[in-house]
Write an enzyme that holds these catalytic residues in place. Structure first.
Site, PDB file in Angstrom:
ATOM      1  CE  LYS A 148      -4.171   5.171  -8.201  1.00 26.51           C
ATOM      2  NZ  LYS A 148      -3.071   6.067  -7.943  1.00 26.51           N
ATOM      3  CB  SER A 157      -0.896   4.993  -5.310  1.00 24.50           C
ATOM      4  OG  SER A 157      -1.186   5.761  -6.441  1.00 24.50           O
ATOM      5  CE1 TYR A 208      -6.945   8.360  -7.288  1.00 23.30           C
ATOM      6  CE2 TYR A 208      -6.273  10.610  -7.774  1.00 23.30           C
ATOM      7  CZ  TYR A 208      -5.987   9.265  -7.696  1.00 23.30           C
ATOM      8  OH  TYR A 208      -4.718   8.819  -8.019  1.00 23.30           O
ATOM      9  CB  VAL A 236       3.839   9.684  -5.127  1.00 24.09           C
ATOM     10  CG1 VAL A 236       3.797   9.021  -6.486  1.00 24.09           C
ATOM     11  CG2 VAL A 236       2.532  10.390  -4.809  1.00 24.09           C
ATOM     12  CE1 TYR A 296       0.363   2.861  -9.780  1.00 24.14           C
ATOM     13  CE2 TYR A 296       2.378   3.478  -8.665  1.00 24.14           C
ATOM     14  CZ  TYR A 296       1.019   3.538  -8.777  1.00 24.14           C
ATOM     15  OH  TYR A 296       0.316   4.279  -7.905  1.00 24.14           O
TER      16      TYR A 296
HETATM   17  N1  GLU Z   1      -2.419  11.287  -5.439  1.00 26.32           N
HETATM   18  C1  GLU Z   1      -1.435  10.742  -6.354  1.00 26.32           C
HETATM   19  C2  GLU Z   1      -1.849  11.035  -7.794  1.00 26.32           C
HETATM   20  O1  GLU Z   1      -2.959  10.814  -8.133  1.00 26.32           O
HETATM   21  C3  GLU Z   1      -1.237   9.282  -6.111  1.00 26.32           C
HETATM   22  C4  GLU Z   1      -0.177   8.668  -7.009  1.00 26.32           C
HETATM   23  C5  GLU Z   1       0.678   7.607  -6.330  1.00 26.32           C
HETATM   24  O2  GLU Z   1       0.795   7.548  -5.114  1.00 26.32           O
HETATM   25  O3  GLU Z   1       1.280   6.784  -7.072  1.00 26.32           O
HETATM   26  O4  GLU Z   1      -1.092  11.483  -8.565  1.00 26.32           O
END
Ligand code: GLU
Length: 313
Positions: free
Chosen positions: A71, A68, A194, A264, A246
């Site tokens: 992002k 993430s 993505y 994650v 989050y």
């Molecule tokens: N590739 C992960 C997903 O889309 C990233 C989520 C994360 O790192 O919080 O579920």
């Protein structure tokens, strides 16, 4: 703002690293099966200052995937390429208080709440695909590399394939977005890009350098031309501050007080405006998808070095 000498900074960073190493809460991520193969004991911390000096502790040579944290980079790229109106039609800037992979609740404008949750990041990725077409992967990864300060970035193909095989939840989110006409491109094309962004490999030094660049008006630590325009940076840091952690975002601002983004795979990026970039990696994550060691490190550094943006000098 008083900047510590490098040896004093190193003493604090070493101490925080040692202390956080005692935490073994959390579990490695398993919903992307390839991520479960990691050694859970790995732990690395890098702190970079504006001169480019880097303090490293632990397994800083180990690379892991951005997940993430990508992002932040994807949103930066979109902010550089599109006008606000277009972006705002696709994704808002409000915290959700929801899990990162929440099956979407759209806001009253019928768009994902913000670009730091999966739904918003998938909408951002769609914009990149619309802008760059067949070159989208190459162009966005080149952009990410510039921000991180590397010639080229590599992608962990095993993690990419693993997420591609298993991510029905993201597929559900993307189909819903497509249903609401937020995605212009086919779901599988958007998700392929993505997931590729999520699978970019970095080390904690890369994160610390990226953090310092974002903390430094977009200029790479140690000197060089800005890699982002000031307007992009203002918007990017605002959204990272309020939405980056989050459903922990409010508490994060309350306790730590600078923009941060977790992933994650166990990476955690900290951006301390005008002062430091911080990269932490520890693969055990909590139910919110953040590394407890990483969270502790950032909290302790904030307290010990007075890094909260509203802390009195
Ligand atoms: N590739 C992960 C997903 O889309 C990233 C989520 C994360 O790192 O919080 O579920």
């Amino acid at each position: 703002m008083n900047q510590l000498s490098l040896p004093s900074l190193k003493t604090v960073v070493d101490e925080v690293f040692r202390e956080a190493g005692a935490i073994d809460a959390g579990n490695v991520t398993t919903y992307i099966p390839e991520l479960a193969r990691v050694d859970p004991a790995l732990f690395a911390l890098s702190v970079c200052d504006a001169s480019g000096a880097m303090i490293d502790c632990g397994d800083t040579r180990h690379s892991f995937t951005l997940q993430s944290i990508s992002k932040v980079l994807g949103y930066a790229c979109v902010l550089e390429c599109f006008d606000d109106e277009t972006i705002m039609r696709h994704v808002g800037v409000e915290p959700t208080g929801e899990d990162f992979d929440s099956i979407i609740k759209l806001d009253r404008h019928k768009r994902p709440f913000n670009p730091m949750v999966n739904a918003g990041a998938i909408a951002v990725t769609d914009l990149l695909l619309t802008r760059f077409g067949a070159e989208a992967a190459e162009r966005s990864l080149d952009f990410f590399a510039r921000l991180i300060g590397k010639e080229k970035l590599s992608v962990d193909e095993a993690v990419l394939a693993s997420e591609q095989r298993t991510s029905e939840r993201n597929r559900a989110i993307a189909h819903l977005l497509r249903n609401f006409k937020i995605l212009e491109n086919p779901v599988e094309d958007v998700l392929a890009l993505y997931f590729r962004h999520c699978a970019v490999e970095v080390t904690t030094c890369d994160l610390a350098r990226l953090g310092m660049t974002l903390a430094n008006g977009g200029c790479p630590p140690g000197g060089g031309d800005p890699v982002l325009c000031p307007e992009t940076l203002r918007k990017l840091l605002s959204v990272t501050l309020t939405c980056g952690m989050y459903n922990y975002a409010g508490q994060w601002v309350f306790e730590v007080g600078f923009p941060a983004k977790s992933g994650v795979s166990g990476g955690l990026l900290g951006i301390v405006p005008g002062r430091y970039g911080i990269g932490v990696f520890s693969p055990r994550v909590d139910e919110k998808g953040s590394s407890p060691r990483g969270v502790r490190v950032q909290k302790r550094l904030s307290a010990k070095l007075n890094l909260h943006m509203f802390a009195p000098d």
